[in-house]
Structure formats: C-alpha cells, structure tokens
Scaffold this motif. Structure first.
Motif, mmCIF file in Angstrom:
data_model
loop_
_atom_site.group_PDB
_atom_site.id
_atom_site.type_symbol
_atom_site.label_atom_id
_atom_site.label_comp_id
_atom_site.label_asym_id
_atom_site.label_seq_id
_atom_site.Cartn_x
_atom_site.Cartn_y
_atom_site.Cartn_z
ATOM 1 N N ILE A 2 0.816 -1.027 0.138
ATOM 2 C CA ILE A 2 0.068 -0.054 -0.074
ATOM 3 C C ILE A 2 0.894 1.302 -0.024
ATOM 4 O O ILE A 2 0.641 2.155 -0.685
ATOM 5 N N PHE A 3 1.729 1.330 0.987
ATOM 6 C CA PHE A 3 2.624 2.553 0.713
ATOM 7 C C PHE A 3 3.998 1.982 0.650
ATOM 8 O O PHE A 3 4.299 0.809 0.996
ATOM 9 N N SER A 30 2.027 -7.356 4.212
ATOM 10 C CA SER A 30 3.169 -7.145 3.375
ATOM 11 C C SER A 30 3.665 -5.935 2.922
ATOM 12 O O SER A 30 3.766 -5.586 1.599
ATOM 13 N N ASN A 31 3.781 -4.949 3.727
ATOM 14 C CA ASN A 31 4.168 -3.625 3.522
ATOM 15 C C ASN A 31 5.329 -3.104 4.144
ATOM 16 O O ASN A 31 5.933 -2.002 4.531
ATOM 17 N N LEU A 32 6.234 -4.254 4.633
ATOM 18 C CA LEU A 32 7.578 -3.928 5.303
ATOM 19 C C LEU A 32 7.574 -2.930 6.481
ATOM 20 O O LEU A 32 8.362 -2.313 6.783
ATOM 21 N N ILE A 33 6.343 -3.134 7.023
ATOM 22 C CA ILE A 33 6.195 -2.178 8.435
ATOM 23 C C ILE A 33 7.024 -2.955 9.395
ATOM 24 O O ILE A 33 6.910 -4.006 9.837
ATOM 25 N N ASP A 34 8.058 -1.984 9.945
ATOM 26 C CA ASP A 34 8.803 -2.434 10.930
ATOM 27 C C ASP A 34 8.414 -1.722 12.488
ATOM 28 O O ASP A 34 7.304 -0.921 12.273
ATOM 29 N N ASP A 35 9.074 -1.745 13.385
ATOM 30 C CA ASP A 35 8.708 -1.142 14.533
ATOM 31 C C ASP A 35 8.664 0.469 14.832
ATOM 32 O O ASP A 35 7.588 0.845 15.265
ATOM 33 N N ASP A 36 9.499 1.085 13.758
ATOM 34 C CA ASP A 36 9.432 2.654 13.647
ATOM 35 C C ASP A 36 8.196 2.918 13.006
ATOM 36 O O ASP A 36 7.592 3.973 13.478
ATOM 37 N N LEU A 37 7.839 2.259 11.788
ATOM 38 C CA LEU A 37 6.910 2.537 11.033
ATOM 39 C C LEU A 37 5.430 2.167 12.055
ATOM 40 O O LEU A 37 4.528 3.017 11.995
ATOM 41 N N GLN A 50 -12.891 2.919 16.300
ATOM 42 C CA GLN A 50 -13.709 2.276 15.282
ATOM 43 C C GLN A 50 -13.239 0.795 14.741
ATOM 44 O O GLN A 50 -14.013 0.061 14.314
ATOM 45 N N ILE A 51 -11.904 0.853 14.782
ATOM 46 C CA ILE A 51 -11.124 -0.402 14.029
ATOM 47 C C ILE A 51 -11.425 -1.716 14.916
ATOM 48 O O ILE A 51 -10.977 -1.780 15.974
ATOM 49 N N THR A 52 -12.195 -2.596 14.276
ATOM 50 C CA THR A 52 -12.326 -3.975 15.020
ATOM 51 C C THR A 52 -11.469 -4.940 14.511
ATOM 52 O O THR A 52 -11.119 -5.907 15.137
ATOM 53 N N SER A 53 -10.852 -4.610 13.255
ATOM 54 C CA SER A 53 -9.902 -5.925 12.713
ATOM 55 C C SER A 53 -8.733 -5.212 12.117
ATOM 56 O O SER A 53 -8.856 -4.179 11.491
ATOM 57 N N LEU A 54 -7.554 -5.575 12.665
ATOM 58 C CA LEU A 54 -6.213 -4.979 12.207
ATOM 59 C C LEU A 54 -5.296 -6.378 11.709
ATOM 60 O O LEU A 54 -5.117 -6.929 12.276
ATOM 61 N N ASP A 55 -5.099 -6.115 10.433
ATOM 62 C CA ASP A 55 -4.076 -7.296 9.955
ATOM 63 C C ASP A 55 -2.972 -6.599 9.674
ATOM 64 O O ASP A 55 -2.736 -5.917 8.644
ATOM 65 N N LEU A 56 -1.885 -7.060 10.279
ATOM 66 C CA LEU A 56 -0.470 -6.518 10.050
ATOM 67 C C LEU A 56 0.502 -7.808 9.723
ATOM 68 O O LEU A 56 1.606 -7.832 10.007
ATOM 69 N N ALA A 57 0.076 -8.705 9.054
ATOM 70 C CA ALA A 57 0.705 -10.054 8.661
ATOM 71 C C ALA A 57 1.736 -9.934 7.658
ATOM 72 O O ALA A 57 1.640 -8.889 7.129
ATOM 73 N N HIS A 58 2.864 -10.538 7.718
ATOM 74 C CA HIS A 58 3.714 -10.544 6.907
ATOM 75 C C HIS A 58 4.627 -9.287 6.727
ATOM 76 O O HIS A 58 4.755 -8.792 5.547
ATOM 77 N N ALA A 85 0.734 -12.824 12.005
ATOM 78 C CA ALA A 85 1.289 -14.021 11.397
ATOM 79 C C ALA A 85 2.420 -13.469 10.527
ATOM 80 O O ALA A 85 2.379 -12.469 9.844
ATOM 81 N N ASP A 86 3.615 -14.351 10.426
ATOM 82 C CA ASP A 86 4.876 -13.962 9.624
ATOM 83 C C ASP A 86 5.654 -12.578 10.063
ATOM 84 O O ASP A 86 5.734 -12.063 8.999
ATOM 85 N N ASN A 87 5.703 -12.346 11.209
ATOM 86 C CA ASN A 87 6.479 -11.232 11.647
ATOM 87 C C ASN A 87 7.891 -11.637 12.215
ATOM 88 O O ASN A 87 8.224 -12.885 12.050
ATOM 89 N N GLN A 88 8.657 -10.962 12.683
ATOM 90 C CA GLN A 88 9.505 -11.267 13.651
ATOM 91 C C GLN A 88 9.470 -11.256 15.080
ATOM 92 O O GLN A 88 10.493 -10.651 15.807
#
Length: 95
Positions: A2-3, A30-37, A50-58, A85-88
């Motif tokens: 996405i970004f 799959s957005n290469l989001i690390d701890d800083d981002l 409002q957010i009920t579902s948050l997907d930060l996988a991969h 899922a599939d993070n570090q």
C-alpha cells in the motif's frame, strides 16, 4: 504494498486513520512495516475507536512492536481481530 514504507507515508496513513469515522477493518499485509513505522501508525490507531480488525501479517514487526500494539487493548478497545502472522516476533524467555 500500500505504501512505500516511508515515515511520511505512515504519518499520512496515521492521520487518515485518526480522522476516519467509518473505518473498521485495516489490512496492511506485506508492507515492510517495522517497529518504527508501526510507532508512527500507532499515533492514528490509538485515536481510532472504530477499528475492529487489524491485519499486520507478513511485515517486520518485532517483540517491541507487539508491546506497542498492546496499548490498543485497553478496556475501551473494540479490536476483536489482530493478525500478526509471519513477523519477527519471538517468544521471550525469562529465567
């Protein structure tokens, strides 16, 4: 993706999240989001009721990022689904 995993992109997304009145699902796989981002995104997520579902996988989130995300899970939280899922992320062992 996405970004482009830039702090400026994360800032703009965080601002949009905090201002949204109807966003309930956020998928950022799959957005290469690390701890800083993630820290930057948290500025918007923490203000969202409002957010009920948050997907930060991969992504590249570590144990530190998980501790940041735990701030979303207070008594007033409406978050019902969190995919990391599939993070570090590793199991921390305390002896």
């Amino acid at each position: 993706m996405i970004f482009s995993s830039q702090v400026s992109d994360a800032y703009c997304l965080a601002k949009s999240i905090s201002q949204s009145e109807s966003l309930t699902t956020l998928i950022l796989q799959s957005n290469l989001i690390d701890d800083d981002l993630l820290r930057m995104l948290m500025t918007g997520l923490i203000k969202s009721s409002q957010i009920t579902s948050l997907d930060l996988a991969h992504n590249k989130i570590t144990n530190h990022g998980v501790r940041l995300l735990s701030k979303l899970l207070d008594k007033s939280s409406v978050l019902t689904s969190l995919n990391l899922a599939d993070n570090q992320i590793n199991t921390e062992v305390h002896v």
